[in-house]
Enzyme design. Structure first.
Site, PDB file in Angstrom:
ATOM      1  N   GLY A  17       0.463  -1.139  -0.269  1.00 19.89           N
ATOM      2  CA  GLY A  17       0.080  -0.248  -0.101  1.00 19.89           C
ATOM      3  C   GLY A  17       1.091   0.806   0.182  1.00 19.89           C
ATOM      4  N   VAL A  19       1.893   3.496   1.795  1.00 16.46           N
ATOM      5  CA  VAL A  19       2.636   3.579   3.178  1.00 16.46           C
ATOM      6  C   VAL A  19       3.477   2.491   3.359  1.00 16.46           C
ATOM      7  CG1 VAL A  19       3.350   4.161   6.078  1.00 16.46           C
ATOM      8  CG2 VAL A  19       1.002   5.117   4.733  1.00 16.46           C
ATOM      9  N   GLY A  20       3.134   1.281   2.608  1.00 16.41           N
ATOM     10  CA  GLY A  20       3.983  -0.077   2.831  1.00 16.41           C
ATOM     11  C   GLY A  20       4.882   0.025   1.878  1.00 16.41           C
ATOM     12  N   TYR A 143     -14.893   2.220  10.460  1.00 18.95           N
ATOM     13  CA  TYR A 143     -13.685   2.152  10.609  1.00 18.95           C
ATOM     14  C   TYR A 143     -12.760   3.186  11.485  1.00 18.95           C
ATOM     15  CZ  TYR A 143      -8.852   3.185   8.534  1.00 18.95           C
ATOM     16  OH  TYR A 143      -7.684   3.288   8.129  1.00 18.95           O
ATOM     17  N   PRO A 170      -1.311   9.130  12.118  1.00 17.09           N
ATOM     18  CA  PRO A 170      -1.040   9.918  11.353  1.00 17.09           C
ATOM     19  C   PRO A 170      -1.828  10.707  10.784  1.00 17.09           C
ATOM     20  CG  PRO A 170      -0.802   7.788  10.391  1.00 17.09           C
ATOM     21  CD  PRO A 170      -1.289   7.887  11.432  1.00 17.09           C
ATOM     22  N   ASN A 172      -3.843  13.452   7.146  1.00 15.48           N
ATOM     23  CA  ASN A 172      -3.833  12.681   5.570  1.00 15.48           C
ATOM     24  C   ASN A 172      -2.837  12.938   5.082  1.00 15.48           C
ATOM     25  OD1 ASN A 172      -6.208  14.134   6.946  1.00 15.48           O
ATOM     26  ND2 ASN A 172      -6.816  14.073   4.828  1.00 15.48           N
ATOM     27  N   ASP A 277     -18.783  17.797   2.780  1.00  9.74           N
ATOM     28  CA  ASP A 277     -17.395  18.021   2.940  1.00  9.74           C
ATOM     29  C   ASP A 277     -17.013  17.612   3.912  1.00  9.74           C
ATOM     30  OD1 ASP A 277     -16.865  20.392   1.433  1.00  9.74           O
ATOM     31  OD2 ASP A 277     -17.892  22.114   2.971  1.00  9.74           O
TER      32      ASP A 277
END
Length: 321
Positions: A17, A19-20, A143, A170, A172, A277
């Site tokens: 993914g 970050v991976g 989630y 983290p 965004n 939004d």
């Protein structure tokens, strides 16, 4: 000081993914240490919602350390539709990973949370002490609660077994190898894909929402460097927010302008205020991070956007979209 160095086998779940891939690149570019073996796995290697497959993976790899990134993720509109799926899949994944790590004697686990876990009604800036102070935003409660439970489990593993299982939060994240799907992706990669299409088709760019919400964006390669620091040096069980400073928050409108500039888009830009939004802001404090790393330098936002746009353009056929 961190724990003693020595031979380490580091298993990274969700290794393919956003970050991976960033951690893979940073390690390959010289951040790996002698005696470290890095093992990156994805859903092709094991279905982590399945306890037996997860246990088999951990038995095979025998990791001394784990960076746990694997999750079922999606943007705002997908979350609103499938809260139950996001809850169940993520709870299964997280429980299987943490318990398998415990069973094989893993010394340290660093899991990845998200700022969406924080209470919807809160004071700003948000900090690490506020996670459980109230319900999360209703749009993605499935989630959010599943991610919060990692913090609960980490504390319980420490209390009952003395495990160093911790988590980072983290803000965004964006960068190469993101999910650039316009329906399911997050805001910045979605904008990059939209600008690419508008430029190719000679059409106007329509940004969903008013453009007013504000976000702290962190470049995936910066986050990767911080993840490696946490793995080696950060020994609290309490989570740590990994973010640029409050002064570096940008509006969605400013983010769209940065993408337009990076991709030399000259067409019309409009904002569709009939689209949701989401939360107006979720400003997070990076005070705890700065107490540990006062001199860490983040990649400037516009430079990181430019690099991400260039990666997307160069890898358009292979990119997730």
């Amino acid at each position: 000081m961190g724990e003693p160095q020595g031979s380490r086998r580091i298993l990274v779940t969700g290794g393919s993914g956003l970050v991976g891939r960033a951690i893979q690149k940073v390690v390959a570019d010289g951040a790996g240490l002698p005696g470290e073996e890095w093992v990156f796995v994805s859903s092709k290697d094991a279905d982590l919602t399945d306890a037996a497959q997860t246990q088999a993976l951990f038995q095979k790899v025998q990791p001394t350390h784990v960076i746990h990134l694997a999750a079922m993720v999606g943007g705002l509109f997908r979350n609103i539709k499938y809260n139950l799926d996001f809850w169940r899949k993520n709870v299964h994944i997280n429980d299987n990973v943490l318990h398998s790590a415990f069973e094989v004697g893993t010394r340290k686990v660093v899991s990845c949370l998200s700022t969406c876990i924080f209470p919807d009604k809160t004071t700003y800036p948000i900090d690490e002490t506020m996670i459980h102070n109230g319900p999360p935003h209703s749009s993605n409660f499935g989630y959010s609660y599943a991610k919060r439970m990692i913090d609960v489990q980490n504390r319980a593993y420490f209390q009952q077994h003395g495990c160093t299982f911790t988590a980072v939060i983290p803000t965004n994240v964006f960068g190469p190898h993101d999910n650039f799907n316009i329906e399911d992706g997050h805001v910045l990669p979605g904008l990059i894909h939209k600008v690419h299409l508008a430029k190719s088709n000679g059409s106007a760019l329509t940004v969903w929402g008013t453009g007013k919400p504000r976000r702290q964006f962190i470049y995936s390669l910066d986050l990767a460097r911080l993840f490696i620091w946490v793995l080696r040096e950060y020994n609290e069980v309490e989570p740590i927010i990994l973010s640029v400073g409050e002064e570096d928050e940008v509006s969605i409108k400013e983010a769209a302008e940065a993408v337009v500039e990076a991709m030399d888009f000259c067409g019309e830009v409009t904002f569709d205020s009939t689209k949701s939004d989401g939360q107006y802001k979720k400003t997070a404090s990076n005070g705890k991070l700065r107490a540990y790393l006062p001199d860490f330098r983040f990649t400037p936002f516009k430079q990181a956007v430019k690099e991400t746009c260039a990666w997307f353009t160069d890898n358009y056929e292979q990119a997730r979209k």
